[in-house]
Structure formats: structure tokens, C-alpha cells
Design an enzyme around this catalytic site. Structure first.
Site, short mmCIF file in Angstrom:
data_model
loop_
_atom_site.label_atom_id
_atom_site.label_comp_id
_atom_site.label_asym_id
_atom_site.label_seq_id
_atom_site.Cartn_x
_atom_site.Cartn_y
_atom_site.Cartn_z
N GLU A 1 -6.95 -7.38 -1.14
CA GLU A 1 -7.38 -7.37 0.19
C GLU A 1 -8.88 -6.96 0.10
O GLU A 1 -9.62 -5.68 -0.31
CB GLU A 1 -6.75 -6.17 0.93
N GLU B 1 0.74 -1.05 -0.14
CA GLU B 1 0.08 -0.03 -0.03
C GLU B 1 0.90 1.16 0.02
O GLU B 1 0.65 2.33 0.95
CB GLU B 1 -0.84 -0.11 1.20
#
Length: 572
Positions: free
Chosen positions: A236, A159
């Protein structure tokens, strides 16, 4: 048999056959090793073909240059179990992982390295990352699918687009470092779909994946626009959420999860469910968010996952299993037992035992935990303020400061919370006990030192000369216990177990602290909730006499704790 996961014409292929990724996240460092096999067989029986796990750098290298590979740090054994069960594996080695884990998985000793810039192309930082990779990659490479193992994909950072300070040179360095370490399987990046996260956290020649929990069509639409020749992958899929102190326990209606997964499947997409089984932030490993308010996460990482913190399957699990396999038969629950109340406690004053459980330093100026080589726990500052009076100013607390006149509590400051300013007059000796409640795990404020970040000021006058004691709560042997209970206090007791099973500690007479069973740190408790019990895996218990130790920052309301057969995660 050697194989390789590849991208061709917008699809995934494994060993030249089209492959549909059905993955679930299970973090080896959040689950007791005795339960790894059980969690992974639950994953397989639910219809998943892959398990995903982060590698937590601060678990593997807790002290600079000192690496761990046993017990809960033995990720290679976790991968081997998955392989034995016929599961594929996705590894996300960081170095940053977020995961609501302490400092996003980065070891706190990094904060004491001169000139370091975290998550940047910065020589001091990259030197540490290289040493970390040098240690873990030789354990991963033999398990790559290209070497006949189960690891089919490895992530580059994590991320990174959400960091807000994109540094493509850093990402490229990581990619090259992984290649040089022998990683020759599919590499990918993953990011949220808001703002420019996907663009800022990606590399042109690395697969781009997205993280989201809803609005599949919109998220995949952005992926398709940016990477029209790549498959739609949700790395995710947030089927739940984490909890923080003083906030309600998060839950999600299972049907909304199933509906969203159907949308992913209908779009010929792929997913990794985050989390399949969340587990526990044992010890002091919970992270904290700070966007912008400082909000520490609780000990439980149940996450509202299909498999609970203690390994029970939920309605969500059965709905997933029906979706992925068509099966509807019921699964057995783990045995849980109540061992009753514990009331025969002895106490040891924290302040009277500093020379046994702490290490004292003398300094002209206040120093942080990191300055003194301390990772976790508490730190005590003692100072002479004779003749000084007025408001106490310590700057921003990092994270919770308790002020004592001698052994008498006179006030406290908490980071991110409005507090009443403490004033002193006629006080000769001031003690400030500071708790590290978890380093920031996401965003720009991950450079998060703990303790006092500046010298104390009393009525505007700077205080000099400190006696500083680091209290990591690692070794509580050798303490002197008695019947007198003061505060802060370390309490010990014994309890009996006829047959070991999962149980839950309810520290009902205590307020805030940490608890240990047979020397294992179960994590933090706090009466503000929502979490009221601490999970105790059966492997921590033994038949016969067991030991319970509780450290509480306050004088107990009653010397009473209880081992019960249910988890309480939703009481504020």
C-alpha cells in the site's frame, strides 16, 4: 496460459521471467459496475500492469448465510474485465480489510454471535470465515494464474500486526484454509512499518510486504532486515488519504508522490498504489476510526487519487503516466451535467411512518441494533419517564443520539464530541433517535455495537420498558407524503433529465442525513463538511422523470436541493 508468480533470490518472477509489480488499488464495491471497465482501462493506460482489490465480506454476505453476487457485489465480473484488458490481479479477501470501510469489511451480524472473538483463533468466528470462504473462493480459483487466469497473488488477512493482539494460530489457520480452498498462487501479508507490526502480522513461509507513503529507504530497510531474501514490496503506497467530517479535505503535492515512487523503483522495489481510484462509500458503508477518538469517514473516498471519485484524471495521473510510459498526451474527461434546482418537495414525518419503514420491538431493557438484526441506519427508543427528572445518561453514544419530548428536539449527544448534558423535568414520553455513523474499521475497537448499549438513566434512576423501532432505511415505499414538513423528515421530489450524465447532488437546504436517487442510496451528507455534494453516477439516471428522496434529521432550512456539475469536497 498457466503461470505463477514466485520469489527467487530477492526478486519476483512470473513464468520464469523477472517481473516488476506496478499495481493500483481499485475497489469494485466503491465504484458503480458501469464504470469498472473505464477505471481499469485508465489503470492500464497509465502504465500499470496489475489491479489490486479487497473483497468486502459485508457486501458479499450482508445477512448471515445470505450471499450476494450481483451488481456491486459481482467481484468475479470485475476480475474478468481486468483479465480481458490484460491486467494481472491481486486479491485481498480479508476476512478483515480495514479500508475505512464499515467494520473493516466484517459483517455486523458477527457481533451478535455468542462467544465470538473477532480476528482470533476462535471457533465461532472461524466457522463464519469458513462459510464465507466457501462462497467466494470457488469464484476466485478459476481466475488464478495457475489456472490460466489473471490472479497472481492473494493476501492472508490484512494489516494484522496493527491489530495489537497477535495470534499466529489464527493467521496459520487462514493460510491453511486458503490452501484447502484451492489457492495455490503467491500468498503475502502486509503491514505498516511502525512498532512491531511487520513481525506480529506475518508468517515465516508467507511473503512479507510493507505499507507506507513516504521514507521508502527506511521502510525497505526494515523489510530487508527482517526478510533479506525477499523482494522489497510496498503493498500500500499511500498516495493520498481519507477524509472525516469536520476536517479539511486531504490533498498531496503530486511531485512528492513521483519522487517517492522513483525511490521505490531505484531500490528495485515493487508497489501497489493505494488508491489508484478511490470511489465512493455508497449507502451506509463508510467506516470510522477510533484511535482513541471516534471519527466517522465521509461518503467520498476520493483519497486524492490520480483518478477522482467521478473518473476524471488529475495532474498526478499525467505525472504517473509520464513516469511509467513516457507518454504525455491528454485524456478525455467524463461528461458532467447540471440538472438544476429541485424545490417541489413533499414531506413524510419519520415518527408518523414508523410502522411503514420500521419494525417495532417491545423490551424491558434497551437493545442494540445488532441484538435486533439491524445492520445500518437508525434506531428509535421510546419510553415512559413520567415522574422522573434530572440529567439523561445513556453511557457512550453509539453514535449520535437525539432526544425528543414528543416531537420536539431537546438535545443531542455525539460520540467523540464534547456535548452539553440534557436534563428533563415534566416530560412524560421520551424519544431517543440514534444514528449509526459507521462501525469502527481499524484497531481493537472493531467490536462496535450500535444504538443504546445500556439502559437509560434519568437523574440516576434506571429506565425500564422500551418500545424500540429499527429503521434501516432500506424500503421507503408506501410512505404517506404531504405538504407539511416536520422533523425528522423524509422528503421526495421529481427532477427531469434530458440526457444522463454524471452529476452531483448539493442538498443545500438540508442539514444531515442520506439521499436516494431512483432508490439508490448515494450515502450520507452533513452540512459541517468538508464534503458538500454527493456523487451521482450517470448509470443511476434515466432520461425523463427521476426521483429524489432525502431523509434529514432536522427541519430543512429550505426545501431546496440542486444537481450541479462539480464536486465540492473541501468546504468546512
Amino acid at each position: 496460459m498457466k503461470s505463477k508468480l514466485e520469489v527467487k533470490n530477492g526478486k519476483l518472477y512470473l513464468d520464469r521471467k523477472e517481473f516488476h509489480l506496478l499495481s493500483g488499488a481499485v475497489h469494485y464495491f466503491r465504484i458503480h459496475p458501469s464504470q469498472w471497465w473505464e477505471r481499469l482501462i485508465q489503470l492500464k493506460n497509465c502504465g500499470f500492469n496489475t489491479v489490486e482489490t479487497y473483497i468486502a465480506w459485508n457486501v458479499q454476505e450482508p445477512q448471515q448465510g445470505v450471499f450476494e453476487s450481483d451488481g456491486m457485489a459481482d467481484f468475479e465480473q470485475f476480475i474478468s474485465i481486468a483479465e480481458d484488458l490484460g491486467l494481472y490481479v491481486i486479491v485481498r479477501p480479508g476476512p478483515f480489510i480495514c479500508a475505512e470501510w464499515e467494520m473493516g469489511g466484517l459483517p455486523s451480524w458477527l457481533l451478535n454471535i455468542e462467544g465470538i472473538e473477532l480476528r482470533h483463533y476462535n471457533e465461532p468466528y472461524l466457522k463464519c470465515v469458513h462459510r464465507y470462504f466457501d462462497n467466494i473462493m470457488p469464484k476466485i480459483v478459476p481466475h488464478l494464474s495457475t489456472n490460466g487466469g489473471g490472479v497472481i497473488a492473494v493476501q492472508v488477512e490484512n494489516e494484522y500486526g496493527g491489530f495489537g493482539e497477535p495470534d499466529t494460530a489464527y493467521l496459520k489457520w487462514l493460510q491453511n484454509e486458503l490452501i484447502q480452498q484451492g489457492i495455490d498462487v503467491l500468498m503475502f501479508t502486509s503491514d505498516g512499518t511502525w512498532n512491531n507490526c511487520l513481525e506480529d502480522g506475518s508468517l515465516k513461509d508467507v511473503l512479507m510486504t510493507a505499507n507506507f507513503g513516504s521514507r521508502t529507504e527506511e521502510a525497505f530497510g526494515k523489510l530487508e532486515k527482517l526478510r533479506p531474501d525477499e523482494p522489497n514490496i510496498c503493498m500500500e503506497f499511500w498516495n493520498g488519504w481519507f477524509d472525516q467530517w469536520r476536517t479539511p479535505h486531504h490533498t498531496r503535492e503530486p511531485q512528492t508522490i513521483i519522487d517517492e515512487l522513483k525511490s521505490i523503483i531505484k531500490a528495485d522495489g515493487h508497489f501497489n498504489m493505494y488508491m489508484f481510484s478511490g470511489g465512493t462509500n455508497f449507502g451506509f458503508y463508510n467506516g470510522s476510526n477510533c484511535n482513541p477518538t471516534f471519527e466517522p469517514c465521509i461518503t467520498s473516498y476520493d483519497y486524492g487519487a490520480p483518478v477522482t471519485e467521478c473518473g476524471d484524471v488529475t495532474e498526478q495521473y499525467y505525472m504517473l503516466r509520464k513516469l511509467l510510459t513516457g507518454k504525455t498526451d491528454k485524456m478525455p474527461e467524463r461528461i458532467k451535467r447540471a440538472y438544476g434546482k429541485v424545490t417541489e418537495f413533499k414531506g413524510a414525518s419519520l415518527f408518523d411512518n414508523l410502522d411503514i419503514i420500521g419494525k417495532t420491538h417491545i423490551s424491558e431493557n434497551a437493545m442494540t441494533m445488532e441484538d435486533l438484526g439491524q445492520n445500518f441506519g437508525y434506531i428509535l427508543y421510546e419510553m415512559d419517564i413520567e415522574g422522573m427528572s434530572g440529567d439523561i445518561d445513556i453511557g457512550e453514544p453509539h453514535d449520535r443520539a437525539m432526544f425528543f419530548d414528543g416531537n420536539t428536539l431537546i438535545g443531542e449527544y455525539e460520540r467523540g464530541i464534547d456535548y452539553k448534558t440534557v436534563s428533563v423535568s415534566g416530560v412524560n414520553k421520551l424519544k431517543i433517535l440514534v444514528e449509526n455513523m459507521g462501525r469502527v474499521n481499524y484497531g481493537k475497537r472493531i467490536f462496535d455495537k450500535k444504538g443504546l448499549l445500556q439502559n437509560v438513566k434519568i437523574g440516576g434512576r434506571e429506565v425500564k420498558n422500551y418500545r424500540i423501532t429499527t429503521i434501516p432505511m432500506e424500503d421507503l415505499s408506501g410512505l404517506s407524503f404531504c405538504d407539511k414538513i416536520t422533523s425528522p423528515v423524509i422528503c421526495k421530489a421529481e427532477f427531469s433529465v434530458d440526457k444522463a450524465a454524471d452529476t452531483f447532488l448539493l442538498p443545500e437546504g438540508f442539514t444531515k442525513g442520506v439521499a436516494f436517487v431512483n432508490g439508490f442510496n448515494l450515502g450520507r451528507y452533513w452540512s459541517v463538511g468538508p464534503q458538500k455534494t454527493l456523487y451521482v453516477p450517470d448509470a443511476l439516471l434515466k432520461e425523463g422523470t427521476n426521483k429524489l428522496v432525502i431523509f434529514d434529521l432536522y427541519k430543512p432550512k429550505s426545501l431546496s436541493a440542486e444537481f450541479i456539475d462539480r464536486h465540492i469536497l473541501d468546504e468546512l
